[in-house]
Design an enzyme around this catalytic site. Structure first.
Site, mmCIF file in Angstrom:
data_model
loop_
_atom_site.group_PDB
_atom_site.id
_atom_site.type_symbol
_atom_site.label_atom_id
_atom_site.label_comp_id
_atom_site.label_asym_id
_atom_site.label_seq_id
_atom_site.Cartn_x
_atom_site.Cartn_y
_atom_site.Cartn_z
ATOM 1 N N GLU A 12 1.281 2.891 5.953
ATOM 2 C CA GLU A 12 1.557 3.432 4.699
ATOM 3 C C GLU A 12 1.984 2.717 3.710
ATOM 4 O OE1 GLU A 12 4.659 3.032 4.024
ATOM 5 O OE2 GLU A 12 4.718 1.368 6.162
ATOM 6 N N GLU A 45 2.582 -0.746 5.628
ATOM 7 C CA GLU A 45 1.231 -1.073 5.486
ATOM 8 C C GLU A 45 0.527 -1.294 7.036
ATOM 9 O OE1 GLU A 45 0.497 -5.264 3.724
ATOM 10 O OE2 GLU A 45 1.395 -4.499 2.129
#
Length: 336
Positions: free
Chosen positions: A162, A302
């Site tokens: 994310e 991430e």
């Protein structure tokens, strides 16, 4: 539990989902006992290989197609000073994922994974959850659907990452609502805020819980009211993976909070990639019964922690599939 059309009653949905292949797990476990090594001597690597075998339905699991999907969103709560970075970073990093300069891009290349980045509404922040729900039912359903659509069905393993300035605060709010406890015990440094920033984050979480009392006792509603679009997409993607019997390697605090509404039963197909340095992550992992593969003090997000753990998962599969049995190697087995 009535929720959006994308997610019917969650308990009924989980009851209808695959539970893994008992026969494949048993065959993989038996193979581990025949390999040229003392029983259990590869420790967690053996369990990882058996887990993949169960969910792929094969004695010898494969990792030919591994996909890391990074979902990006924006959060209305950033106006309260909960992050050390501005909202503009969301669009910049989304471009960076496509350009290949982010950390997770390097890790995907290093460990043989396809990388996808999906915009879940970077230009359209969620509403400020200190005054009401972060998303209405339509926005939540759209985000969940975007996550479900990201899963093709041919993947051997999935990792969800994310990007969203402010989403460690959203994750802390979701975790506090689902698990309970003082909001201050769930917030962490995120992008690097100071002590004043931590206090602001705790206050925002506390106000969010007070502003959304209707979500109490309903974990999916908690995510709608306190989460973000990228978090809802991760929930949808994780559910779709379960539907298609694809194992998932969960990333850090935000990703774990995103799938927390599924509970232990709903996360049976998942392994935890790592324990984030973010303050509340270890508590949330314990609540969900997840044992992280790595603990390296990472807190980037991430999907980077789970992407790093992919190297360990590949090691597990290589040993499981490539080692010889005692019979094949003509090595004397254990006496007795």
């Amino acid at each position: 539990m009535n929720i959006t059309p994308e997610l019917p009653d969650i308990d009924a949905l989980l009851d209808s989902l695959p539970r893994g292949d008992d026969a494949a797990e048993a065959a993989a476990r038996a193979r581990q006992g025949q390999l040229v090594k003392p029983t259990g001597s590869l420790g967690r690597l053996e369990d990882i290989a058996v887990h993949l075998a169960r969910w792929q339905g094969a004695e010898r699991p494969r990792l030919e197609t591994v996909t890391i999907t990074v979902f990006a969103g924006s959060h209305g709560i950033t106006k309260h000073g909960v992050s050390a970075f501005p909202d503009e970073v969301n669009a910049q990093m989304l471009g960076g994922f496509h350009a290949g300069f982010a950390a997770v891009c390097q890790l995907a290349e290093a460990f043989g994974a396809e990388l996808k980045a999906i915009d879940c509404g970077v230009a359209h922040p969620t509403d400020d959850f200190t005054v009401g729900p972060a998303m209405d039912a339509a926005a939540f359903a759209e985000a969940v659907g975007k996550g479900r659509a990201s899963v093709r069905g041919d993947e051997d393993l999935l990792i969800f990452g994310e990007m969203g300035i402010g989403n460690t605060t959203a994750a802390a709010a979701v975790a506090a609502a689902i698990c309970g406890g003082d909001p201050a015990g769930w917030v962490g440094q995120g992008t690097g805020v100071d002590e004043d920033g931590l206090a602001r984050k705790a206050d925002v979480v506390r106000r969010g819980l007070m502003a959304n009392p209707a979500s109490s006792g309903n974990p999916v509603e908690v995510l709608r009211c306190l989460g973000g679009r990228e978090m809802a997409a991760i929930l949808g993607a994780c559910l779709e993976a379960r539907k298609k019997s694809i194992p998932v390697l969960i990333d850090g605090f935000i990703a774990t909070a995103s799938v927390a509404p599924l509970g232990r039963q709903g996360l049976a197909h998942c392994l935890s990639g790592h324990a984030s340095q973010e303050h509340g992550h270890r508590k949330l992992l314990d609540f969900l019964g997840l044992d992280p593969i790595l603990d390296l003090g990472m807190r980037l997000g991430e999907g980077s922690g789970a992407a790093t753990a992919l190297g360990i998962v590949r090691a597990a599969v290589a040993c499981h599939n490539g080692m010889a049995t005692f019979e094949e190697a003509a090595v004397a087995g254990k006496n007795g």
